[in-house]
Each structure stands twice: as C-alpha cells, then as structure tokens.
Design a protein around this motif. Structure first.
Motif, short mmCIF file in Angstrom:
data_model
loop_
_atom_site.label_atom_id
_atom_site.label_comp_id
_atom_site.label_asym_id
_atom_site.label_seq_id
_atom_site.Cartn_x
_atom_site.Cartn_y
_atom_site.Cartn_z
N PHE A 382 4.37 -19.85 -14.85
CA PHE A 382 5.64 -19.93 -15.55
C PHE A 382 6.84 -19.92 -14.61
CE2 PHE A 382 4.32 -15.55 -15.20
CZ PHE A 382 5.45 -14.88 -14.79
N TYR A 383 6.62 -19.61 -13.33
CA TYR A 383 7.74 -19.62 -12.37
C TYR A 383 7.79 -20.90 -11.55
CZ TYR A 383 3.83 -17.37 -9.86
OH TYR A 383 2.60 -17.05 -9.35
N ASN A 384 6.89 -21.83 -11.82
CA ASN A 384 6.95 -23.13 -11.15
C ASN A 384 7.93 -24.06 -11.86
OD1 ASN A 384 3.53 -22.66 -10.52
ND2 ASN A 384 5.05 -22.90 -8.90
N THR A 385 8.33 -25.13 -11.18
CA THR A 385 9.35 -26.03 -11.72
C THR A 385 8.89 -27.49 -11.63
OG1 THR A 385 10.45 -26.35 -9.59
CG2 THR A 385 11.16 -24.45 -10.92
N LYS A 386 9.59 -28.34 -12.37
CA LYS A 386 9.32 -29.78 -12.29
C LYS A 386 9.66 -30.32 -10.91
CE LYS A 386 9.69 -30.83 -17.21
NZ LYS A 386 10.43 -31.55 -18.27
N ALA A 387 10.65 -29.72 -10.26
CA ALA A 387 10.99 -30.13 -8.90
C ALA A 387 9.82 -29.87 -7.96
CB ALA A 387 12.24 -29.40 -8.41
N GLU A 388 9.08 -28.79 -8.19
CA GLU A 388 7.90 -28.51 -7.37
C GLU A 388 6.78 -29.50 -7.67
OE1 GLU A 388 8.07 -23.80 -6.32
OE2 GLU A 388 7.48 -24.29 -8.37
N VAL A 389 6.68 -29.91 -8.92
CA VAL A 389 5.72 -30.97 -9.26
C VAL A 389 6.07 -32.25 -8.50
CG1 VAL A 389 4.83 -32.46 -11.09
CG2 VAL A 389 5.20 -30.01 -11.54
N ASP A 390 7.36 -32.58 -8.47
CA ASP A 390 7.81 -33.77 -7.74
C ASP A 390 7.45 -33.66 -6.26
OD1 ASP A 390 8.85 -34.74 -10.10
OD2 ASP A 390 10.90 -34.06 -9.67
N ALA A 391 7.60 -32.46 -5.69
CA ALA A 391 7.26 -32.25 -4.28
C ALA A 391 5.76 -32.45 -4.07
CB ALA A 391 7.68 -30.84 -3.85
N LEU A 392 4.95 -31.98 -5.02
CA LEU A 392 3.51 -32.18 -4.94
C LEU A 392 3.17 -33.66 -4.95
CD1 LEU A 392 0.52 -31.19 -5.11
CD2 LEU A 392 0.82 -31.16 -7.61
N VAL A 393 3.78 -34.41 -5.84
CA VAL A 393 3.50 -35.84 -5.95
C VAL A 393 3.86 -36.56 -4.65
CG1 VAL A 393 4.16 -37.98 -7.13
CG2 VAL A 393 3.74 -35.88 -8.46
N LEU A 394 5.00 -36.24 -4.10
CA LEU A 394 5.40 -36.85 -2.83
C LEU A 394 4.44 -36.47 -1.71
CD1 LEU A 394 9.30 -36.44 -2.96
CD2 LEU A 394 7.99 -38.57 -3.14
N GLY A 395 3.99 -35.21 -1.73
CA GLY A 395 3.05 -34.75 -0.71
C GLY A 395 1.72 -35.47 -0.80
N ILE A 396 1.24 -35.69 -2.01
CA ILE A 396 -0.03 -36.40 -2.20
C ILE A 396 0.11 -37.84 -1.71
CG2 ILE A 396 -1.66 -37.26 -3.91
CD1 ILE A 396 -0.95 -34.74 -5.59
N LYS A 397 1.22 -38.48 -2.00
CA LYS A 397 1.44 -39.85 -1.55
C LYS A 397 1.47 -39.92 -0.04
CE LYS A 397 3.93 -41.47 -5.67
NZ LYS A 397 5.24 -41.91 -6.22
N LYS A 398 2.07 -38.91 0.58
CA LYS A 398 2.10 -38.88 2.04
C LYS A 398 0.70 -38.68 2.61
CE LYS A 398 4.51 -36.87 5.98
NZ LYS A 398 5.65 -36.04 6.43
#
Length: 404
Positions: A382-398
């Motif tokens: 519950f303390y995670n954010t959509k911005a952190e999801v976006d960071a995960l997606v960018l990290g996976i792409k990298k």
C-alpha cells in the motif's frame, strides 16, 4: 482519506538510495517494510521496560507481561478468535505449521490421507511430507491450471472419509492467486477433516475472520504485516489445541515438574516454551494497530489499482510473460522475459535501485508446472506508487535491451 504520500513518510527506509538511485521496494511478498510507529515501540521496549515476562514480581516484568498479553488480545480481535488463548505466539508461519504437523503425529494412521495444494510454499509442503514419513499416511495434491488456480473438481474427488487434514495457502506467494478457502474448508469439514490455512501472504491484504471461516488453524507472520521478523502466530480452535501435545518442552509450558512426571500448562502457554520474543510480540500488536489505522478495505482497493496498472504496463513489453492470471489475486506479478534468465533481470533492476525477488520463491512445484527455472516477482504494498511501477517498466526495458 487514503494518501500514499503521507503513508510513505511513515517508512524511513523508503527515503534511502540504492546504487545512487531512489529505492523502489517491490519485494513485499518476502518482507514488508516497517513504519516508524512500530520501530518506536521496539525502541521503547528495549529502552524502558526490557524484562522477562510472566515470572517476575518486579515492575519491569509486570509491565512487559501486560504489554505482551495486550498484543495477544489485539491479534485475537484482529482475527476475531473466540478466545485470546487460541492465539499462540510463534517465530513465524513456518514454526506454526511445524507445531501443528508435529501434533498430528499422534493422530494419523497409515490408512489416513492429508491434502495439500499445488500452489504451496515449501514450508507448507515439507513439514507434511515429514509427517507422512513418520505416520505412513498418504499425501495428496490438489492440481492447478494454467491460470494458477486450483481445480476444485479435483479437490472434491480427493476427499474421502480417511482425509484427516487439509492445508492450503490463502494466497499464493509465487503467483498472488487468492484461493477459495471458504469452499475448501466447508468441503473438508463434510468428511470430518481439519483445515489449516497458511495466511502468510493473505494477511497483508485481507483481514481474515477465523470464526466466520470456521477454520481450524490459521497461521501468519508479523514481518509480512509491517512488523518484525522472527515473530508470528498460530490460531487454533480451542478443542484442537487441547488435543495436540506440546511441541517443545521447557520453561513456561509446564504446570508442575517432578522427576517422576511433568504436567503441562493451560493454553496458550502449553505451546510457548522458553523465553519468547517479547519485543517481537509487542511490536506485532503495534503493527496490527498500524495496519488497521489505515484500513484493510482502503489497502485492498489501492493495491488492486496498482495491480491493474502494473499488469497493463508490463503486458505492453514484447516478450514478457506473466505467470498467474487468476481472476482473484493480490498485488503480485511474476514474469519472465523470453530467453533471459530471471536472475539476470533482477540483477540489472537492483543496479537501478529496484528491489524485486527472483528464483523459484520456495515454490518449486509451481515452477515445474510451468517448466521454467523461476520468475521475476514484483510484489506491491500500500506504500508503493504508480511512479514506482513506471520505474519498474523502464528498468525491465533496459534489462531487455542489455541482455537480448
């Protein structure tokens, strides 16, 4: 009102950097982070009233005893147990399961069978295999389908009058699947079998009512619930806890000791031998208070929103496969990139400050079912954010670009 930015301020660790990057902590299914409200309780215990409990007449011992037993009552209320003595403090879910498995050694006979599911963590498989080795009873397995759901028609076929115990997790740690435990419990009781539910992964997201469920045993760990590691609980119906023999011998669990014979203490102390994790129990109660102050309905709604957002974003990555697509699931996504080992993906994500879990997640039968070595698992709180999801997606792409 649910405000994730305000909630994040309660967690000191979320403001740190890893490898020069802002920490994105997505390994909550392994261990949740600890809010300052719980940290303060831990510091207060060791600073002001650290003492052994139940035995002392001095002020510190009495204060520690009161706080420890107050925590037991908090947990009783949270899970809606009928009696406080139905809550046994343990070192965690694994300890709780082994306590029950040990007790059933004197109950099972070679003609009996016990049932587990294909979605279990190793801690809800191995103790039962050991129990079968001791007793000669047969272990049966409820199979799963490609979506990561249990096949209930097969469960119905496995149940017989010789079934004595059924044990499944409420939520799969590897896939996030929410199992239909109400149905599982009801059907098991129809043949006279007891049911143990592993709540390690459910309790951070769902507030179980053990009386409404009519479950015989329910187990959980504090460190999944914003509490400390090395602390957990076993709920057991009073009648069952009275039937089971003590798991360990020592101080506290006795009524009277002579060299000729020892008699055992009443519940819950019968199962709590030795000096317990006093601070852990008190902090567990504080963690329950903290989670309830936010509200489990609000937590569930927000985490579902995160899950839907993350799932949609990840599925846009070509070559990414999500394992576990059950209709009912918690905020866990296990995935792989085609042709890339999950460990390599996790290593690159770590360099970017993103904490995920890789491997078989102590659920090797699930990985064998999908014929994969493991997965990358992102688990949201519950303390995670959509911005952190976006960071995960960018990290996976990298990671994909670097490893392809």
């Amino acid at each position: 009102m649910f405000n994730v930015e305000n909630i994040r301020k309660d967690f000191p660790i979320l403001s740190r950097k890893v490898n020069g990057k802002d920490l994105v902590y997505l390994d909550n299914a392994a261990t949740s982070q600890t809010p300052k409200q719980v940290i303060d309780v831990i510091v207060d215990y060791y600073s002001n009233y650290n003492a052994n409990i139940h035995r002392g007449v001095h002020a510190l011992s009495q204060e520690a005893t009161d706080k420890y037993e107050q925590a037991r009552h908090k947990i009783q209320a949270h899970f809606n147990a009928k009696h406080a003595h139905e809550i046994i403090f343990t070192s965690g879910t694994t300890h709780s399961i082994n306590l029950v498995a040990n007790g059933f050694t004197s109950i099972l006979k070679p003609e009996d069978n016990i049932i587990v599911s294909a979605l279990e963590h190793h801690s809800n498989i191995v103790p039962w295999q050991m129990l079968c080795e001791r007793t000669g009873a047969q272990l049966k397995v409820i199979p799963m389908n490609q979506a990561g759901e249990l096949i209930m028609s097969q469960y119905d076929n496995l149940l017989t009058e010789n079934t004595k115990l059924v044990f499944v997790n409420h939520v799969s740690n590897a896939l996030g699947t929410i199992n239909p435990i109400e149905y599982i419990i009801e059907k098991a009781h129809q043949v006279g079998a007891a049911v143990l539910i592993d709540g390690a992964q459910s309790t951070p997201h769902i507030k179980p009512d053990v009386q409404a469920l009519n479950v015989d045993f329910y187990v959980a760990s504090a460190h999944k619930l914003c509490g400390p590691t090395g602390q957990g609980m076993l709920y057991g119906k009073e009648d069952w806890l009275k039937k089971l023999p003590p798991y360990q011998g020592g101080g506290e669990m006795i009524a009277e000791v002579t060299f000729e014979k020892t008699t055992y203490a009443d519940l819950p102390h019968k199962f709590e031998a030795g000096t317990p994790n006093i601070c852990g129990g008190i902090a567990f109660g504080a963690a329950i208070d903290y989670m309830n102050s936010i509200g489990f309905e609000a937590i569930a709604n927000y985490e579902h929103e995160l899950l839907e957002y993350a799932t949609a974003q990840l599925l846009q990555i070509e070559g990414l496969t999500i394992y576990g697509t059950a209709k009912n699931k918690t905020s866990v996504i296990s995935f792989n990139l085609d042709g890339i080992h999950p460990y390599d993906v996790g290593t690159i994500l770590d360099k970017l400050g993103i904490a995920v879990r890789t491997g078989h997640h102590c659920a090797q039968p699930i990985m064998s079912f999908y014929n994969i070595p493991g997965t990358v698992r992102a688990s949201f709180a519950f303390y995670n954010t959509k911005a952190e999801v976006d960071a995960l997606v960018l990290g996976i792409k990298k990671a994909k670009m670097m490893l392809s």
